[in-house]
Design a protein around this motif. Structure first.
Motif, PDB file in Angstrom:
ATOM      1  N   ALA A 141     -18.029  47.234  72.395  1.00  0.00           N
ATOM      2  CA  ALA A 141     -16.921  47.470  70.838  1.00  0.00           C
ATOM      3  C   ALA A 141     -15.657  47.427  71.387  1.00  0.00           C
ATOM      4  N   LEU A 142     -15.718  47.810  72.854  1.00  0.00           N
ATOM      5  CA  LEU A 142     -13.873  47.580  74.029  1.00  0.00           C
ATOM      6  C   LEU A 142     -14.193  46.310  74.024  1.00  0.00           C
ATOM      7  N   THR A 143     -14.784  45.273  74.133  1.00  0.00           N
ATOM      8  CA  THR A 143     -14.765  43.299  74.292  1.00  0.00           C
ATOM      9  C   THR A 143     -14.626  43.262  73.246  1.00  0.00           C
ATOM     10  N   SER A 144     -15.597  43.374  71.941  1.00  0.00           N
ATOM     11  CA  SER A 144     -14.464  43.068  70.784  1.00  0.00           C
ATOM     12  C   SER A 144     -13.198  42.977  70.310  1.00  0.00           C
TER      13      SER A 144
ATOM     14  N   ALA B  91      -6.043  55.891  75.276  1.00  0.00           N
ATOM     15  CA  ALA B  91      -5.774  56.451  74.984  1.00  0.00           C
ATOM     16  C   ALA B  91      -6.993  57.161  73.944  1.00  0.00           C
ATOM     17  N   ILE B  92      -7.400  56.564  73.096  1.00  0.00           N
ATOM     18  CA  ILE B  92      -8.135  56.315  71.780  1.00  0.00           C
ATOM     19  C   ILE B  92      -9.528  56.132  71.704  1.00  0.00           C
ATOM     20  N   ASN B  93      -9.987  55.353  71.981  1.00  0.00           N
ATOM     21  CA  ASN B  93     -11.363  54.909  73.083  1.00  0.00           C
ATOM     22  C   ASN B  93     -11.565  55.890  73.935  1.00  0.00           C
ATOM     23  N   CYS B  94     -11.226  55.605  75.164  1.00  0.00           N
ATOM     24  CA  CYS B  94     -11.796  56.127  76.093  1.00  0.00           C
ATOM     25  C   CYS B  94     -11.060  57.260  76.711  1.00  0.00           C
TER      26      CYS B  94
END
Length: 110
Positions: free
Chosen positions: A22-25, A65-68
């Motif tokens: 998801a991060l790559t996308s 900040a948000i995802n990790c």
């Protein structure tokens, strides 16, 4: 004691692998959008690459900040360095979309 083994096992843990995809996308779509903006605005030379660097910093900050949740080593093997690294594919994607939109919007008329 076995913290390095636990961290390595977390990187292989299925939900973390899905999160990495998801991060790559998100990074890919961010650089596509930045390339489109650079092309539409008619940016040339270093101004376009300055926008690319600004998109790297802003995307990395948002993901950090948000995802990790401030712990990129839990989701990415390289940690913060991997998070900021744009990757060769994303650089080429940015340039491709940049030149595409620049040519469509600002192309010379025959």
């Amino acid at each position: 004691m076995a913290t390095t083994t636990d961290n390595a096992a977390q990187l292989i843990f299925a939900p973390n692998v899905l999160h990495n995809q998801a991060l790559t996308s998100v990074k890919f779509l961010s650089f596509c959008f930045a390339g489109a903006v650079a092309g539409i605005l008619g940016l040339e030379n270093w101004l376009g690459f300055a926008l690319f660097i600004a998109s790297i910093v802003s995307t990395s900050f948002i993901i950090y900040a948000i995802n990790c949740r401030g712990k990129p080593t839990k989701y990415l093997p390289g940690g913060l360095v991997e998070l900021v690294n744009p990757g060769q594919d994303n650089i080429f994607t940015f340039i491709l979309v940049w030149t595409l939109f620049y040519g469509i919007i600002h192309g010379t008329k025959c």
